[in-house]
Design a protein around this motif. Structure first.
Motif, PDB file in Angstrom:
ATOM      1  N   ARG A   4       0.718  -1.173   0.003  1.00  0.00           N
ATOM      2  CA  ARG A   4       0.389   0.064  -0.406  1.00  0.00           C
ATOM      3  C   ARG A   4       0.574   1.105  -0.215  1.00  0.00           C
ATOM      4  NH1 ARG A   4      -5.287   0.859   2.092  1.00  0.00           N
ATOM      5  NH2 ARG A   4      -5.379   3.055   0.610  1.00  0.00           N
ATOM      6  N   ALA A   5       1.761   0.837   0.542  1.00  0.00           N
ATOM      7  CA  ALA A   5       3.312   2.047   0.541  1.00  0.00           C
ATOM      8  C   ALA A   5       4.677   2.049   1.595  1.00  0.00           C
ATOM      9  CB  ALA A   5       2.339   3.179   1.562  1.00  0.00           C
ATOM     10  N   LEU A   6       4.622   2.329   0.769  1.00  0.00           N
ATOM     11  CA  LEU A   6       6.815   2.105   1.019  1.00  0.00           C
ATOM     12  C   LEU A   6       7.342   3.508   1.687  1.00  0.00           C
ATOM     13  CD1 LEU A   6       8.490   0.122   0.798  1.00  0.00           C
ATOM     14  CD2 LEU A   6       9.051   0.453  -1.594  1.00  0.00           C
ATOM     15  N   ALA A   7       8.289   3.398   2.539  1.00  0.00           N
ATOM     16  CA  ALA A   7       8.687   4.442   3.959  1.00  0.00           C
ATOM     17  C   ALA A   7       9.924   3.775   4.277  1.00  0.00           C
ATOM     18  CB  ALA A   7       7.420   4.819   4.540  1.00  0.00           C
ATOM     19  N   PRO A   8      11.090   4.001   3.639  1.00  0.00           N
ATOM     20  CA  PRO A   8      12.368   3.236   4.080  1.00  0.00           C
ATOM     21  C   PRO A   8      12.815   4.456   5.147  1.00  0.00           C
ATOM     22  CG  PRO A   8      11.878   2.484   1.758  1.00  0.00           C
ATOM     23  CD  PRO A   8      11.408   3.923   2.330  1.00  0.00           C
ATOM     24  N   MET A   9      13.712   4.332   6.480  1.00  0.00           N
ATOM     25  CA  MET A   9      14.351   5.839   6.403  1.00  0.00           C
ATOM     26  C   MET A   9      15.772   4.887   6.793  1.00  0.00           C
ATOM     27  SD  MET A   9      11.707   6.025   9.654  1.00  0.00           S
ATOM     28  CE  MET A   9      12.428   4.223  10.577  1.00  0.00           C
ATOM     29  N   ALA A  10      16.570   6.008   5.511  1.00  0.00           N
ATOM     30  CA  ALA A  10      17.636   6.142   6.098  1.00  0.00           C
ATOM     31  C   ALA A  10      18.498   4.681   6.060  1.00  0.00           C
ATOM     32  CB  ALA A  10      18.639   6.135   7.212  1.00  0.00           C
ATOM     33  N   GLY A  11      18.105   4.284   4.705  1.00  0.00           N
ATOM     34  CA  GLY A  11      18.767   2.569   4.084  1.00  0.00           C
ATOM     35  C   GLY A  11      19.887   2.876   3.237  1.00  0.00           C
ATOM     36  N   PRO A  12      20.629   2.093   3.324  1.00  0.00           N
ATOM     37  CA  PRO A  12      21.889   1.899   2.433  1.00  0.00           C
ATOM     38  C   PRO A  12      21.114   0.970   1.280  1.00  0.00           C
ATOM     39  CG  PRO A  12      21.794  -0.332   3.523  1.00  0.00           C
ATOM     40  CD  PRO A  12      20.605   0.693   4.170  1.00  0.00           C
ATOM     41  N   HIS A  13      20.824   2.169   0.276  1.00  0.00           N
ATOM     42  CA  HIS A  13      20.047   1.380  -1.213  1.00  0.00           C
ATOM     43  C   HIS A  13      21.208   1.872  -2.431  1.00  0.00           C
ATOM     44  CE1 HIS A  13      16.785   2.393   1.129  1.00  0.00           C
ATOM     45  NE2 HIS A  13      16.645   3.669   0.938  1.00  0.00           N
ATOM     46  N   ASP A  14      22.529   2.388  -2.289  1.00  0.00           N
ATOM     47  CA  ASP A  14      23.342   2.540  -3.342  1.00  0.00           C
ATOM     48  C   ASP A  14      24.597   1.376  -2.355  1.00  0.00           C
ATOM     49  OD1 ASP A  14      24.116   2.818  -5.407  1.00  0.00           O
ATOM     50  OD2 ASP A  14      24.713   5.026  -4.566  1.00  0.00           O
ATOM     51  N   LEU A  15      24.819   0.386  -2.517  1.00  0.00           N
ATOM     52  CA  LEU A  15      26.249   0.281  -1.739  1.00  0.00           C
ATOM     53  C   LEU A  15      27.601   0.230  -2.740  1.00  0.00           C
ATOM     54  CD1 LEU A  15      25.155  -3.715  -0.208  1.00  0.00           C
ATOM     55  CD2 LEU A  15      25.123  -1.802   0.312  1.00  0.00           C
ATOM     56  N   LEU A  16      27.624  -0.105  -3.763  1.00  0.00           N
ATOM     57  CA  LEU A  16      28.846   0.700  -4.484  1.00  0.00           C
ATOM     58  C   LEU A  16      28.965   1.435  -4.781  1.00  0.00           C
ATOM     59  CD1 LEU A  16      28.474  -2.519  -7.564  1.00  0.00           C
ATOM     60  CD2 LEU A  16      30.225  -2.117  -6.355  1.00  0.00           C
TER      61      LEU A  16
ATOM     62  N   CYS B 271      16.525  -0.386  -5.307  1.00  0.00           N
ATOM     63  CA  CYS B 271      15.303   0.496  -6.036  1.00  0.00           C
ATOM     64  C   CYS B 271      15.435   0.440  -7.251  1.00  0.00           C
ATOM     65  CB  CYS B 271      16.210   1.938  -5.715  1.00  0.00           C
ATOM     66  SG  CYS B 271      16.306   2.336  -3.268  1.00  0.00           S
ATOM     67  N   ASP B 272      16.011  -0.488  -7.863  1.00  0.00           N
ATOM     68  CA  ASP B 272      15.581  -0.741  -9.099  1.00  0.00           C
ATOM     69  C   ASP B 272      14.366  -1.509  -9.999  1.00  0.00           C
ATOM     70  OD1 ASP B 272      16.034  -0.598 -12.281  1.00  0.00           O
ATOM     71  OD2 ASP B 272      17.893  -1.654 -11.946  1.00  0.00           O
ATOM     72  N   TRP B 273      13.495  -0.516  -9.640  1.00  0.00           N
ATOM     73  CA  TRP B 273      12.015  -0.892 -10.208  1.00  0.00           C
ATOM     74  C   TRP B 273      11.057  -0.415 -10.221  1.00  0.00           C
ATOM     75  CZ3 TRP B 273       8.011  -2.457  -6.139  1.00  0.00           C
ATOM     76  CH2 TRP B 273       8.170  -1.530  -4.857  1.00  0.00           C
ATOM     77  N   LYS B 274       9.892  -0.665 -10.185  1.00  0.00           N
ATOM     78  CA  LYS B 274       9.038   0.323 -10.223  1.00  0.00           C
ATOM     79  C   LYS B 274       7.593   0.059  -9.639  1.00  0.00           C
ATOM     80  CE  LYS B 274       6.107   2.854 -13.906  1.00  0.00           C
ATOM     81  NZ  LYS B 274       5.341   2.835 -15.178  1.00  0.00           N
ATOM     82  N   PRO B 275       7.819   0.648  -8.218  1.00  0.00           N
ATOM     83  CA  PRO B 275       6.890   0.581  -7.168  1.00  0.00           C
ATOM     84  C   PRO B 275       5.143   0.965  -8.245  1.00  0.00           C
ATOM     85  CG  PRO B 275       8.226   1.507  -6.324  1.00  0.00           C
ATOM     86  CD  PRO B 275       8.575   1.480  -8.335  1.00  0.00           C
ATOM     87  N   ALA B 276       4.084   0.484  -7.607  1.00  0.00           N
ATOM     88  CA  ALA B 276       3.046   1.391  -8.178  1.00  0.00           C
ATOM     89  C   ALA B 276       2.450   1.776  -6.853  1.00  0.00           C
ATOM     90  CB  ALA B 276       1.687  -0.062  -8.903  1.00  0.00           C
ATOM     91  N   ALA B 277       3.069   1.622  -5.704  1.00  0.00           N
ATOM     92  CA  ALA B 277       2.723   2.329  -4.461  1.00  0.00           C
ATOM     93  C   ALA B 277       2.982   3.135  -4.459  1.00  0.00           C
ATOM     94  CB  ALA B 277       2.348   1.447  -3.815  1.00  0.00           C
ATOM     95  N   PRO B 278       2.628   4.564  -3.636  1.00  0.00           N
ATOM     96  CA  PRO B 278       3.736   5.642  -3.654  1.00  0.00           C
ATOM     97  C   PRO B 278       5.172   5.325  -2.982  1.00  0.00           C
ATOM     98  CG  PRO B 278       1.377   5.575  -2.389  1.00  0.00           C
ATOM     99  CD  PRO B 278       1.499   4.260  -3.197  1.00  0.00           C
ATOM    100  N   VAL B 279       5.573   6.587  -2.189  1.00  0.00           N
ATOM    101  CA  VAL B 279       7.114   6.136  -2.139  1.00  0.00           C
ATOM    102  C   VAL B 279       7.751   7.373  -1.571  1.00  0.00           C
ATOM    103  CG1 VAL B 279       9.309   5.037  -2.039  1.00  0.00           C
ATOM    104  CG2 VAL B 279       7.982   4.061  -3.875  1.00  0.00           C
ATOM    105  N   ARG B 280       7.847   7.343  -0.178  1.00  0.00           N
ATOM    106  CA  ARG B 280       8.766   8.383   0.183  1.00  0.00           C
ATOM    107  C   ARG B 280       9.487   7.518   1.009  1.00  0.00           C
ATOM    108  NH1 ARG B 280       5.513  13.197   2.891  1.00  0.00           N
ATOM    109  NH2 ARG B 280       3.673  14.060   0.748  1.00  0.00           N
ATOM    110  N   LEU B 281      11.447   8.356   0.880  1.00  0.00           N
ATOM    111  CA  LEU B 281      12.892   8.382   1.319  1.00  0.00           C
ATOM    112  C   LEU B 281      12.468   9.172   2.140  1.00  0.00           C
ATOM    113  CD1 LEU B 281      14.443   7.748  -2.442  1.00  0.00           C
ATOM    114  CD2 LEU B 281      13.635   6.096  -0.733  1.00  0.00           C
ATOM    115  N   TYR B 282      13.138   8.705   3.240  1.00  0.00           N
ATOM    116  CA  TYR B 282      13.391   8.879   4.653  1.00  0.00           C
ATOM    117  C   TYR B 282      15.051   9.541   5.143  1.00  0.00           C
ATOM    118  CZ  TYR B 282       8.971  10.337   5.311  1.00  0.00           C
ATOM    119  OH  TYR B 282       6.987  10.128   5.088  1.00  0.00           O
ATOM    120  N   ALA B 283      16.160  10.670   5.393  1.00  0.00           N
ATOM    121  CA  ALA B 283      16.974  10.642   5.681  1.00  0.00           C
ATOM    122  C   ALA B 283      17.302  11.877   6.130  1.00  0.00           C
ATOM    123  CB  ALA B 283      17.860   9.871   4.043  1.00  0.00           C
ATOM    124  N   GLY B 284      18.511  11.747   6.738  1.00  0.00           N
ATOM    125  CA  GLY B 284      19.430  12.689   7.232  1.00  0.00           C
ATOM    126  C   GLY B 284      20.386  13.413   6.567  1.00  0.00           C
TER     127      GLY B 284
END
Length: 421
Positions: A235-247, A348-361
């Motif tokens: 329904r919704a996707l809200a990751p917080m401070a994720g290491p999404h880009d390792l390389l 993150c290399d895909w197309k979500p149909a649900a809304p996405v927000r990314l939280y970080a500092g």
């Protein structure tokens, strides 16, 4: 991911189990509550249960609204969304190892004491812990706070411990995205069964969030749920401070100063020793780690050592930790290391149909904000606009979680009410 204790350890006694456990077993159809150490023997005696099958439920906490507010105050989390008290349970359920063999895992189910009869379901995946008891269903610590926050807003919350943490057998395959996702999906299945038997049925809608390591797991879990194979709907996707880009971000940050060196030493040691069990990186720790650390580093991550003890036993910088060959390999990953990193990258290399927000500092030196910006760029290439919510230059890793979690609750409320802006 984090190497610090995020709040005072408020060790509460678990509920007395005598009559309460007997009554709960009756409600749950006679499900037993075996000790975690008994699970392998039980598996050997019978055919392996299906993935996500609920094996046991044990009550942990019952808090009223004021107690939830007090718990959140230990870390300074805004309690404005707290509407209800909560009840928490440890679930043991069937899942699979990274190699696909049957195993068991544990996790925390939290239900609101009030709210609608039929609940939406939040998946809340936790950040890095090295000690079994620091997982959500283990000791009462900071990894229960965001599950309590979401449940107190009127949703059921499934918080997996992951493999090898909490009461699960074996070692934790740290940063193995695939097994973290299978453990999370199977926890959702077990949580739905347990909630139904506890008289609080949940819908198939899943609101996915998570912090740090759990932020990366949340993105990968969202991708899995979007495939529609498990009867669950993202329904919704809200990751917080994720290491999404390792390389592109996290590994370069280990050598260019964006990641705090002592934090980097902890992460690298944990990652390399865990990944060596899945993607053989070395035959002898001395190939990777300098003396005297080579003799001790694997034993430090056996699930029993507190984070502060691990940090004290390791050097202050990656250069002091690694042999020259492996210091260069971290700067420019190649061979088996590159394969291991790639296997856990690209969430993150895909197309979500649900809304996405990314939280970080912007002030985060554990997981630099560039991870979230790179994730947003990946999603944009698929035509998905994901807002990056920056908690500011004064927001370190912990502050990012403290500020973001209540915002995620409010955003989930808005999604539930049909307001997606």
């Amino acid at each position: 991911m984090t190497i610090t204790q995020h709040s005072k350890q408020r060790r509460r006694q678990w509920l007395r189990r005598g009559a309460a456990t007997v009554a709960l077993a009756a409600v749950l159809g006679g499900i037993a509550a075996p000790a975690a150490s008994a699970a392998p023997a039980a598996q050997a005696a019978t055919a392996a249960p299906a993935r996500g099958e609920l094996l046991s439920v044990v009550p942990l906490d019952t808090l009223d609204r004021e107690q939830v507010v007090a718990e959140l105050a230990t870390l300074g989390i805004d309690p404005a969304t707290v509407r209800y008290g909560v009840r928490a349970y440890r679930l043991t359920y069937a899942t699979v190892e990274p190699q696909g063999r049957p195993t068991t895992a544990t996790g925390l189910l939290v239900l609101p004491r009030g709210g609608p009869h039929r609940l939406d379901l939040v998946s809340d995946t936790h950040g890095t812990v090295a000690t079994r008891d620091d997982a959500p269903s283990g000791g009462a610590g900071s990894n229960r706070l965001t599950p309590y926050l979401h449940a107190s807003a009127g949703r059921a919350v499934a918080a997996p411990d992951y493999l090898g943490l909490g009461g699960g057998p074996g070692s934790h395959p740290y940063m193995d995205t695939r097994s973290s996702v299978t453990a999370s999906v199977d926890m959702l299945k077990a949580a739905r069964t347990a909630a139904d038997r506890l008289g609080r049925p949940v819908s198939r809608d899943v609101y996915a969030t998570g912090f740090s390591q759990g932020g990366q797991v949340a993105m990968a879990l969202g991708r899995e749920l979007s495939r529609g194979r498990d009867g669950l709907r993202l329904r919704a996707l809200a990751p917080m401070a994720g290491p999404h880009d390792l390389l592109g971000t996290e590994f370069p940050g280990l050598t260019d100063g964006r990641v705090d060196p002592r934090v980097g030493v902890f992460y690298l040691s944990y990652f390399l020793t865990a990944q060596n069990r899945l993607h053989p990186l070395y035959k002898d720790p001395a190939e990777v780690f300098r003396a005297p650390y080579a003799q001790a580093v694997e034993g430090l991550f056996d699930g029993s050592h507190p984070v502060q003890d691990i940090v004290a036993a390791l050097p202050a910088t990656p250069r002091e930790l690694l042999t020259p060959q492996w210091a260069e390999n971290i700067r420019s990953p190649h061979g088996a290391l590159l394969e291991a990193v790639r296997a856990n990258d690209g969430v993150c290399d895909w197309k979500p149909a649900a809304p996405v927000r990314l939280y970080a500092g912007a002030g985060d030196t554990d997981v630099p904000i560039a991870n979230s910006r790179a994730c947003a760029a990946d999603l944009a290439r698929h035509g998905v606009r994901a807002k990056v919510v920056d908690q500011g230059p004064d927001a370190d890793h912990t502050a990012t979680a403290v500020r973001s979690a209540p915002q995620v609750v409010r955003w989930f409320d808005a999604i539930r009410q049909g307001r997606t802006g």
